[in-house]
Design a protein around this motif. Structure first.
Motif, PDB file in Angstrom:
ATOM      1  N   SER A  57       0.816  -1.306   0.150  1.00 43.88           N
ATOM      2  CA  SER A  57       0.083   0.036   0.159  1.00 43.88           C
ATOM      3  C   SER A  57       0.828   1.452   0.018  1.00 43.88           C
ATOM      4  CB  SER A  57      -0.883   0.088   1.410  1.00 43.88           C
ATOM      5  OG  SER A  57      -0.115   0.066   2.674  1.00 43.88           O
ATOM      6  N   ASN A  58       2.086   1.063  -0.049  1.00 45.77           N
ATOM      7  CA  ASN A  58       3.236   2.139  -0.185  1.00 45.77           C
ATOM      8  C   ASN A  58       3.566   2.524  -1.480  1.00 45.77           C
ATOM      9  OD1 ASN A  58       5.789   3.239  -0.318  1.00 45.77           O
ATOM     10  ND2 ASN A  58       6.046   2.951   1.755  1.00 45.77           N
ATOM     11  N   ILE A  59       3.034   3.899  -1.628  1.00 48.27           N
ATOM     12  CA  ILE A  59       3.053   4.344  -3.224  1.00 48.27           C
ATOM     13  C   ILE A  59       4.420   4.196  -3.640  1.00 48.27           C
ATOM     14  CG2 ILE A  59       2.895   6.409  -4.724  1.00 48.27           C
ATOM     15  CD1 ILE A  59       0.236   5.056  -3.835  1.00 48.27           C
ATOM     16  N   LYS A  60       5.471   4.651  -3.047  1.00 49.81           N
ATOM     17  CA  LYS A  60       6.753   4.439  -3.575  1.00 49.81           C
ATOM     18  C   LYS A  60       7.519   3.118  -3.899  1.00 49.81           C
ATOM     19  CE  LYS A  60       8.799   8.744  -1.494  1.00 49.81           C
ATOM     20  NZ  LYS A  60       8.952   9.665  -2.809  1.00 49.81           N
ATOM     21  N   GLU A  61       6.801   2.135  -3.044  1.00 46.54           N
ATOM     22  CA  GLU A  61       7.124   0.805  -3.172  1.00 46.54           C
ATOM     23  C   GLU A  61       6.253   0.188  -4.448  1.00 46.54           C
ATOM     24  OE1 GLU A  61       6.530  -3.542  -0.957  1.00 46.54           O
ATOM     25  OE2 GLU A  61       6.602  -1.679   0.326  1.00 46.54           O
ATOM     26  N   LEU A  62       5.291   0.542  -4.687  1.00 47.67           N
ATOM     27  CA  LEU A  62       4.417   0.302  -5.855  1.00 47.67           C
ATOM     28  C   LEU A  62       4.932   0.791  -7.092  1.00 47.67           C
ATOM     29  CD1 LEU A  62       0.639   0.935  -4.515  1.00 47.67           C
ATOM     30  CD2 LEU A  62       1.675  -1.707  -5.247  1.00 47.67           C
ATOM     31  N   GLN A  63       5.480   2.001  -7.216  1.00 46.23           N
ATOM     32  CA  GLN A  63       6.163   2.632  -8.232  1.00 46.23           C
ATOM     33  C   GLN A  63       7.475   1.629  -8.636  1.00 46.23           C
ATOM     34  OE1 GLN A  63       6.738   6.606  -6.616  1.00 46.23           O
ATOM     35  NE2 GLN A  63       4.969   7.374  -7.818  1.00 46.23           N
ATOM     36  N   GLN A  64       8.096   1.456  -7.640  1.00 38.75           N
ATOM     37  CA  GLN A  64       9.288   0.455  -7.694  1.00 38.75           C
ATOM     38  C   GLN A  64       9.021  -0.976  -8.180  1.00 38.75           C
ATOM     39  OE1 GLN A  64      12.250   1.488  -7.326  1.00 38.75           O
ATOM     40  NE2 GLN A  64      13.102  -0.377  -8.412  1.00 38.75           N
ATOM     41  N   LEU A  65       7.855  -1.549  -7.928  1.00 37.22           N
ATOM     42  CA  LEU A  65       7.357  -2.802  -8.285  1.00 37.22           C
ATOM     43  C   LEU A  65       7.108  -2.597  -9.860  1.00 37.22           C
ATOM     44  CD1 LEU A  65       5.259  -4.062  -5.445  1.00 37.22           C
ATOM     45  CD2 LEU A  65       7.469  -5.010  -6.119  1.00 37.22           C
TER      46      LEU A  65
END
Length: 68
Positions: A57-65
């Motif tokens: 649910s972390n935006i930065k982590e989603l962008q990295q994924l």
């Protein structure tokens, strides 16, 4: 028959026939999209069973994924 031939034949049809072709094309496209979504669903199920899916649910982590 080439695409251009098909276009020319369609142009020569009556308005009602063109509407029927439009309806049929919409149906075919809808069916193809439904089949594509089902195939994606099945592939995702396999990935989930293998433990290959990642959630966050972390935006930065989603962008990295997405970038991976």
């Amino acid at each position: 028959m080439t695409f251009s031939d098909v276009v020319e034949v369609v142009k020569s049809l009556s308005t009602d026939e063109k509407r029927e072709i439009q309806f049929l094309l919409q149906q075919y496209i809808r069916e193809e999209r439904r089949d594509e979504m089902y195939a994606n669903f099945k592939a995702t199920q396999v990935e989930q069973q293998k433990g290959e899916l990642k959630f966050s649910s972390n935006i930065k982590e989603l962008q990295q994924l997405i970038l991976e």
